[in-house]
Write a protein that holds these residues in place. Structure first.
Motif, PDB file in Angstrom:
ATOM      1  N   UNK A  75     -54.358  49.815   5.647  1.00 36.87           N
ATOM      2  CA  UNK A  75     -53.521  51.027   6.174  1.00 36.87           C
ATOM      3  C   UNK A  75     -53.713  50.853   7.709  1.00 36.87           C
ATOM      4  N   UNK A  76     -54.775  50.491   8.272  1.00 36.26           N
ATOM      5  CA  UNK A  76     -54.795  50.450   9.733  1.00 36.26           C
ATOM      6  C   UNK A  76     -54.056  49.508  10.341  1.00 36.26           C
ATOM      7  N   UNK A  77     -53.810  48.082   9.348  1.00 33.49           N
ATOM      8  CA  UNK A  77     -53.389  47.218   9.625  1.00 33.49           C
ATOM      9  C   UNK A  77     -51.751  47.322   9.917  1.00 33.49           C
ATOM     10  N   UNK A  78     -51.262  48.040   8.977  1.00 28.81           N
ATOM     11  CA  UNK A  78     -49.639  48.132   8.956  1.00 28.81           C
ATOM     12  C   UNK A  78     -49.055  49.417   9.407  1.00 28.81           C
ATOM     13  N   UNK A  79     -49.756  50.293   9.840  1.00 25.18           N
ATOM     14  CA  UNK A  79     -49.184  51.361  10.217  1.00 25.18           C
ATOM     15  C   UNK A  79     -48.514  51.079  11.659  1.00 25.18           C
ATOM     16  N   UNK A  80     -47.337  51.629  11.843  1.00 26.81           N
ATOM     17  CA  UNK A  80     -46.527  51.239  12.946  1.00 26.81           C
ATOM     18  C   UNK A  80     -45.762  49.934  13.134  1.00 26.81           C
ATOM     19  N   UNK A  81     -45.983  49.371  11.966  1.00 27.50           N
ATOM     20  CA  UNK A  81     -45.121  48.114  11.951  1.00 27.50           C
ATOM     21  C   UNK A  81     -44.149  47.954  11.278  1.00 27.50           C
ATOM     22  N   UNK A  83     -41.249  46.900   8.516  1.00 27.82           N
ATOM     23  CA  UNK A  83     -41.482  46.544   6.989  1.00 27.82           C
ATOM     24  C   UNK A  83     -41.431  45.174   6.919  1.00 27.82           C
ATOM     25  N   UNK A  84     -40.728  44.144   7.554  1.00 32.02           N
ATOM     26  CA  UNK A  84     -40.496  42.803   7.364  1.00 32.02           C
ATOM     27  C   UNK A  84     -42.111  42.243   7.642  1.00 32.02           C
ATOM     28  N   UNK A  85     -42.589  42.714   8.737  1.00 28.28           N
ATOM     29  CA  UNK A  85     -43.855  42.148   9.284  1.00 28.28           C
ATOM     30  C   UNK A  85     -44.900  42.521   8.143  1.00 28.28           C
ATOM     31  N   UNK A  86     -44.812  43.742   7.581  1.00 28.71           N
ATOM     32  CA  UNK A  86     -45.669  44.195   6.430  1.00 28.71           C
ATOM     33  C   UNK A  86     -45.757  43.226   5.355  1.00 28.71           C
ATOM     34  N   UNK A  87     -44.535  43.012   5.048  1.00 32.42           N
ATOM     35  CA  UNK A  87     -44.389  42.176   3.798  1.00 32.42           C
ATOM     36  C   UNK A  87     -44.843  40.869   4.006  1.00 32.42           C
ATOM     37  N   UNK A  89     -47.334  39.861   5.818  1.00 32.61           N
ATOM     38  CA  UNK A  89     -48.718  40.109   5.886  1.00 32.61           C
ATOM     39  C   UNK A  89     -49.185  40.217   4.757  1.00 32.61           C
ATOM     40  N   UNK A  90     -48.697  40.882   3.733  1.00 31.04           N
ATOM     41  CA  UNK A  90     -48.857  40.888   2.348  1.00 31.04           C
ATOM     42  C   UNK A  90     -49.384  39.497   1.645  1.00 31.04           C
ATOM     43  N   UNK A  91     -48.362  38.872   1.735  1.00 34.45           N
ATOM     44  CA  UNK A  91     -48.291  37.240   1.297  1.00 34.45           C
ATOM     45  C   UNK A  91     -49.557  36.540   2.176  1.00 34.45           C
ATOM     46  N   UNK A 109     -57.214  38.715  12.051  1.00 39.58           N
ATOM     47  CA  UNK A 109     -57.924  39.593  12.914  1.00 39.58           C
ATOM     48  C   UNK A 109     -58.961  40.360  11.925  1.00 39.58           C
ATOM     49  N   UNK A 110     -58.997  41.743  11.941  1.00 39.24           N
ATOM     50  CA  UNK A 110     -59.848  42.260  11.216  1.00 39.24           C
ATOM     51  C   UNK A 110     -59.731  41.996   9.693  1.00 39.24           C
ATOM     52  N   UNK A 111     -58.667  41.826   9.147  1.00 36.24           N
ATOM     53  CA  UNK A 111     -58.256  41.487   7.778  1.00 36.24           C
ATOM     54  C   UNK A 111     -59.144  40.010   7.260  1.00 36.24           C
ATOM     55  N   UNK A 112     -59.489  39.312   8.128  1.00 36.54           N
ATOM     56  CA  UNK A 112     -60.042  38.066   8.034  1.00 36.54           C
ATOM     57  C   UNK A 112     -61.220  38.206   6.953  1.00 36.54           C
ATOM     58  N   UNK A 113     -61.918  39.175   7.250  1.00 31.68           N
ATOM     59  CA  UNK A 113     -63.405  39.581   6.438  1.00 31.68           C
ATOM     60  C   UNK A 113     -62.993  39.572   5.099  1.00 31.68           C
ATOM     61  N   UNK A 114     -61.824  39.802   4.650  1.00 34.46           N
ATOM     62  CA  UNK A 114     -61.341  39.842   3.031  1.00 34.46           C
ATOM     63  C   UNK A 114     -61.321  38.449   2.645  1.00 34.46           C
ATOM     64  N   UNK A 115     -61.100  37.448   3.366  1.00 37.81           N
ATOM     65  CA  UNK A 115     -60.914  36.012   2.939  1.00 37.81           C
ATOM     66  C   UNK A 115     -62.196  35.577   2.417  1.00 37.81           C
ATOM     67  N   UNK A 116     -63.496  36.170   2.389  1.00 39.20           N
ATOM     68  CA  UNK A 116     -64.634  35.854   2.014  1.00 39.20           C
ATOM     69  C   UNK A 116     -64.619  35.947   0.372  1.00 39.20           C
ATOM     70  N   UNK A 117     -63.500  36.739  -0.239  1.00 46.79           N
ATOM     71  CA  UNK A 117     -63.692  36.902  -1.763  1.00 46.79           C
ATOM     72  C   UNK A 117     -63.116  35.235  -2.485  1.00 46.79           C
ATOM     73  N   UNK A 118     -62.428  34.536  -1.401  1.00 45.02           N
ATOM     74  CA  UNK A 118     -62.174  33.094  -1.798  1.00 45.02           C
ATOM     75  C   UNK A 118     -63.516  32.612  -2.550  1.00 45.02           C
ATOM     76  N   UNK A 119     -64.482  32.818  -2.136  1.00 46.88           N
ATOM     77  CA  UNK A 119     -65.963  32.085  -2.782  1.00 46.88           C
ATOM     78  C   UNK A 119     -66.423  32.994  -3.903  1.00 46.88           C
ATOM     79  N   UNK A 120     -65.586  34.144  -4.146  1.00 47.69           N
ATOM     80  CA  UNK A 120     -66.137  34.922  -5.341  1.00 47.69           C
ATOM     81  C   UNK A 120     -64.732  35.250  -6.157  1.00 47.69           C
ATOM     82  N   UNK A 121     -64.408  34.332  -6.989  1.00 47.51           N
ATOM     83  CA  UNK A 121     -63.199  34.215  -7.917  1.00 47.51           C
ATOM     84  C   UNK A 121     -63.178  35.594  -8.657  1.00 47.51           C
TER      85      UNK A 121
END
Lengths: 143, 422
Positions: A75-81, A83-87, A89-91, A109-121
């Motif tokens: 919600x922090x990352x998408x507010x103000x952006x 729609x095309x950019x947000x879509x 970003x979803x991908x 950016x900050x969302x990169x922390x989520x990528x750690x779930x790659x190692x947690x299927x």
């Protein structure tokens, strides 16, 4: 050896325990829910979209720390952006969580922390749940 | 409230009755592995148990030597496969305390067994205005088939509530029996909480008002002795994979007179006596309910698992699990912020719990990183979780091969989760 701290990094703990934008949105133009049948978790994402821009995004969740942190960061990352950019970003976020493409950590950016779930299927769906709801909300006609 | 109980549990374990856990563990190759660098502590046995070597050997040996279809081949291998398959049926009958092997129908598992009863018995015997009684602690497998049946035949589902400690409100059950119950479907032991229900007493009460009783034994069968003749239930279900046997095979016990009055469920080969252009004569039970080629190797290996269980001593396993349950209940209960869910006196080896402020999934992930395998979530019992006001629980469940050391590792990992995420 696995160290749970590679998944539960400080930024996820912060957003998971004290989520931002975790409240109903007064003026909703788009909204969708997503469920995780593995655990019964559910999220509602509410948006105010004006002039092809996401003005505001909020969420209501019954979910784990990873899903909550993901929603808060989202919600922090998408507010103000636009729609095309947000879509787009979803991908990018979904691909980086699924491990289907190497994440561009700098771009996320900050969302990169989520990528750690790659190692947690077993936890990938937790991280992508809010984004699935966001994507569906954006795909809907205005409510 | 104290829940009445009618299941005999052994007292303190005498040394000569103790399991040789090292010897037991040697029979399970899957237990000899590291997970995230730690020895696997497999505490998700209510989901499925691991399989001992004799069971794995039986599967391989069947395909290596006896592989053939059953009930049709006139050749030597066909005879061998049929004999082994029918011997397995006899073995299951013996395990459950059924009088006759013809009362045992092989199914894919408990889920299919319950669906079979709902569709075959339920659709022909229930009418609008009838009531079906289930409990609030049922697995979805013993809830959704009845919900659908109610919609199909115009019956009403009544759900017996539970106490805060996870015990059944037997007084409410007795009150429900004053309605128009035609069928009662109850868990012998609840998968999410481990609560053991007083099924013999509940069956007696149901029979007194003319209701038929199905007992879901998916969890209980591995953890408490089963005797369908003593319980006097009309149907009993179990799954091999929770009993040290293969996946994809289970059993439905049904009283012979009831099975004889039930129409086929699925249509196909192996369930008919004769077929001409217009008429079909169906086989007698159990063949009537086993259309198509069954999971032959798995049925035979199911019998091996029951032999293995008997050789080890089911009562010794039960005693061992009781000791593990007592230790886990005490050790987890002593961890600050841990709340045990389901604390009735009559329980099988399941500990469900929550850690204050933490979601079950997050706890389960930290435990997995420590090599401790548990279930985290709604335990396939969403209505139960709603009734308890919980999003889910962490569930540790024990089997013959688990040790006190593994439970101590579970407790340490829970403490670590609190430190890391709390």
């Amino acid at each position: 050896m696995a160290d749970s701290r590679t998944l539960y990094r400080e930024i996820l703990l912060d957003h998971g325990k004290a989520p931002r934008n975790h409240a109903p949105l007064p003026e909703v133009t788009h909204a969708a829910t997503a469920d995780n049948p593995v655990c019964g978790d559910r999220i509602l994402v509410e948006l105010t979209v004006e002039n092809e821009h996401v003005r505001e995004a909020r969420f209501t969740i019954k979910g784990c720390l990873i899903a909550t942190a993901s929603a808060s960061l989202m919600t922090e990352a998408v507010s103000g952006h636009p729609v095309a950019h947000v879509e787009r970003l979803c991908g990018e976020v979904e691909a980086s969580c699924d491990g289907t493409s190497a994440p561009d950590l700098a771009a996320l950016g900050a969302l990169s922390a989520l990528a750690a779930v790659r190692d947690y299927p077993a936890r990938r769906r937790c991280a992508t749940l809010p984004w699935a709801a966001l994507r569906e909300a954006l795909g809907q006609e205005q409510v | 409230m104290t829940t009445p109980h009618d299941t005999a549990f052994p007292g303190p374990v005498k040394p000569e009755h103790r399991l040789d856990i090292r010897a037991v563990r040697r029979q399970f190759p899957a237990l000899r592995q590291l997970v995230h660098g730690h020895p696997l502590a497999y505490l998700d046995n209510a989901a499925t148990t691991h399989k001992p070597m004799p069971v794995l050997d039986t599967l391989v040996r069947h395909y290596e030597r006896d592989n053939a279809n059953v009930h049709r081949g006139l050749h030597t291998l066909g005879v061998r496969a049929t004999e082994a398959y029918e011997h397995a049926r006899t073995r299951v009958a013996q395990f459950l305390g059924a009088r006759d092997a013809g009362e045992i129908i092989f199914t894919r598992g408990t889920t299919e067994a319950i669906n079979l009863v709902a569709q075959s018995y339920g659709r022909t015997h229930l009418q609008p205005g009838d009531e079906i009684i289930v409990t609030a602690m049922e697995h979805h497998a013993n809830l959704l088939p009845w919900r659908r049946l109610c919609t199909e035949v115009g019956a009403t589902l009544r759900v017996v509530p539970i106490d805060d400690d996870g015990g059944l409100r037997v007084d409410e059950y007795a009150r429900f029996l004053g309605g128009t119950p035609r069928l009662v479907a109850i868990a012998h032991a609840a998968n999410a909480l481990g609560t053991v229900n007083p099924v013999a007493k509940m069956t007696r009460l149901a029979h007194a008002v003319g209701a038929v009783v199905l007992v879901d034994g998916a969890l209980a069968a591995a953890h408490t002795p089963v005797d369908v003749a003593a319980l006097d239930c009309d149907f009993y279900t179990c799954s091999a994979h929770k009993l040290y046997g293969p996946t994809g095979i289970g059993a439905l016990y049904g009283k012979a007179a009831l099975l004889a009055a039930m129409p086929p469920w699925q249509m196909g080969g192996d369930m008919v006596l004769s077929v001409d252009d217009t008429a079909v004569r169906y086989a007698e039970p159990p063949q009537r309910f086993e259309a198509g080629t069954p999971p032959i190797a798995d049925a035979i290996a199911f019998a091996s698992a029951l032999d293995w269980l008997a050789d080890l001593g089911h009562d010794r396993i039960v005693a061992h699990e009781r000791a593990l349950l007592a230790h886990a209940t005490e050790a987890l209960g002593a961890v600050e912020g841990v709340r045990l869910v389901g604390t009735t006196r009559e329980k099988v080896a399941v500990v469900s719990f929550n850690v204050e402020g933490l979601h079950a999934h997050d706890v389960a992930t930290v435990l997995d990183d420590a090599g401790v395998a548990v279930r985290g979530g709604d335990q396939c019992a969403q209505p139960l979780m709603h009734a308890l006001g919980l999003p889910g629980t962490v569930r540790a469940s024990f089997a013959a091969y688990n040790t006190v050391d593994e439970i101590d590792r579970l407790v340490d990992a829970v403490r670590h989760a609190r430190t890391l995420l709390g």
